[in-house]
Design a protein around this motif. Structure first.
Motif, PDB file in Angstrom:
ATOM      1  N   ALA A   1     -16.157   1.078   4.989  1.00  0.00           N
ATOM      2  CA  ALA A   1     -15.798   0.745   6.362  1.00  0.00           C
ATOM      3  C   ALA A   1     -16.182   1.872   7.309  1.00  0.00           C
TER       4      ALA A   1
ATOM      5  N   THR B   1      -2.577   1.582   2.320  1.00  0.00           N
ATOM      6  CA  THR B   1      -3.373   0.816   3.276  1.00  0.00           C
ATOM      7  C   THR B   1      -3.658  -0.606   2.803  1.00  0.00           C
TER       8      THR B   1
ATOM      9  N   GLN C   1     -13.480   0.655  -0.336  1.00  0.00           N
ATOM     10  CA  GLN C   1     -13.457  -0.163   0.878  1.00  0.00           C
ATOM     11  C   GLN C   1     -13.314   0.704   2.124  1.00  0.00           C
ATOM     12  N   VAL C   2     -12.497   1.745   2.041  1.00  0.00           N
ATOM     13  CA  VAL C   2     -12.326   2.642   3.186  1.00  0.00           C
ATOM     14  C   VAL C   2     -13.634   3.375   3.485  1.00  0.00           C
TER      15      VAL C   2
ATOM     16  N   LEU D   1      -6.060  -1.119   0.856  1.00  0.00           N
ATOM     17  CA  LEU D   1      -7.495  -1.048   0.603  1.00  0.00           C
ATOM     18  C   LEU D   1      -7.774  -0.092  -0.544  1.00  0.00           C
ATOM     19  N   THR D   2      -8.930  -0.263  -1.170  1.00  0.00           N
ATOM     20  CA  THR D   2      -9.363   0.707  -2.171  1.00  0.00           C
ATOM     21  C   THR D   2     -10.101   1.854  -1.492  1.00  0.00           C
TER      22      THR D   2
ATOM     23  N   TYR E   1      -6.071   3.195  -1.918  1.00  0.00           N
ATOM     24  CA  TYR E   1      -6.009   4.331  -1.001  1.00  0.00           C
ATOM     25  C   TYR E   1      -4.676   4.308  -0.253  1.00  0.00           C
TER      26      TYR E   1
END
Length: 321
Positions: free
Chosen positions: A219, A209, A215-216, A211-212, A206
């Motif tokens: 979260a 960041t 994961q976002v 992060l994938t 993503y």
């Protein structure tokens, strides 16, 4: 999916003997009138309609769809057209949802009659950045690209589904309950669509960041769970290790539809919904604050109508959703 507009027309006809929702002032067993519940729903529909319309058209609701009552129309901060050129299918999904949400606003406004409320102030810019920080991101602009747009939609759609399911228990008129069920089912289609695409792309990086996408999204789900109380209700989209148990055997699965052990969507009380859209944590058992009654987050001055956060808390102090 049936057009929400056609559904709205038939339900208004069904409610004609009661002059729409405006005369639905009889309190339920919880002391909350049908009209108050539907006014609360209109606040959420204003929020969703403004989000999708701005993403698709670059403009929000027109003047005839935002006024009402004795309060001034609130302004909207943030929001702009998303460039869907590289993701035309997501653009088509967005246009369909925008049309549905506009229909919901017009249907509820038409049914409420003299009880209609004007659009409250809405702040996308500050609220999305605050939501991002709660989820561990430095900032978040859902209008920057198609995937960011879907992540922003994820924030709203799951809340809308659980809000309508939670609000249904306060409705005493069966015609109004039918109307709410019709809108809930449309929101459920929207939420399932958004969660499906995000699941398909969960392993993609993503932006920058680190992060994938998955994961976002997960979260954000965790941040919503922190906002709506101590009970673990919210569910993200899972990951490639997500499984289900069928007759004692474990199978690899997705988590498109967040349900309980009975396969039923969970509910949120009006107080829990307010605390999510206000981005204000709820009280923990045994003490502490109960969150803001005045507004914040996406509704900086609060929602409008008689079903306020404080009223919802008072009438549902023992309801965990």
């Amino acid at each position: 999916m049936f057009s929400a507009g056609l559904v709205g027309s038939s339900l208004l006809a069904a409610c004609s003997d009661n002059d729409g929702f405006a005369n639905a002032q009889d309190d339920s067993d919880d002391g909350i009138s049908d009209a108050a519940v539907l006014q609360f729903a209109l606040n959420l529909e204003y929020l969703e309609a403004e989000y999708y319309l701005r993403a698709v058209t670059g403009n929000g609701l027109m003047d005839d769809d935002i006024n009402g009552g004795n309060m001034a129309v609130g302004s909207v901060t943030g929001g702009r057209a998303v460039t869907f050129t590289t993701e035309p299918l997501i653009g088509r999904y967005a246009a369909e949802i925008a049309s549905d949400e506009l229909d919901h606003v017009q249907f509820l406004r038409g049914g409420l009659g003299d009880g209609v409320i004007a659009r409250p102030p809405i702040n996308f810019t500050d609220a999305f950045n605050s939501a991002a920080q709660a989820a561990g991101l430095s900032a978040f602009d859902p209008f920057a690209d198609p995937v960011s747009f879907l992540i922003g939609a994820f924030i709203f759609e799951d809340v809308g589904v659980t809000a309508y399911k939670g609000g249904a228990r306060f409705l005493s008129n069966p015609d109004f309950l039918t109307a709410a069920a019709g809108i809930l089912s449309v929101e459920g289609y929207h939420a399932g669509l958004v969660r499906t695409i995000l699941t398909q792309r969960q392993d993609e990086p993503y932006l920058d960041t680190g992060l994938t996408v998955g994961q976002v999204v997960n979260a954000i789900s965790g941040a919503r769970d922190d906002l709506d109380g101590s009970e673990a209700l919210d569910q993200g989209i899972g990951n490639t290790q997500t499984t289900v148990s069928i007759y004692g055997t474990s199978y690899s699965a997705s988590n498109i539809v967040p349900t309980d052990d009975n396969g039923i969507t969970f509910s949120r009380t009006p107080q829990q919904v307010h605390n999510i859209v206000y981005l204000t944590p709820m009280a923990q058992p045994g003490g502490g604050t109960v969150g803001s009654s005045n507004g914040g987050g996406f509704f900086p001055d609060g929602t409008r109508g008689t079903l306020t956060a404080s009223a919802a808390s008072a009438d549902n102090s023992s309801d965990d959703g």
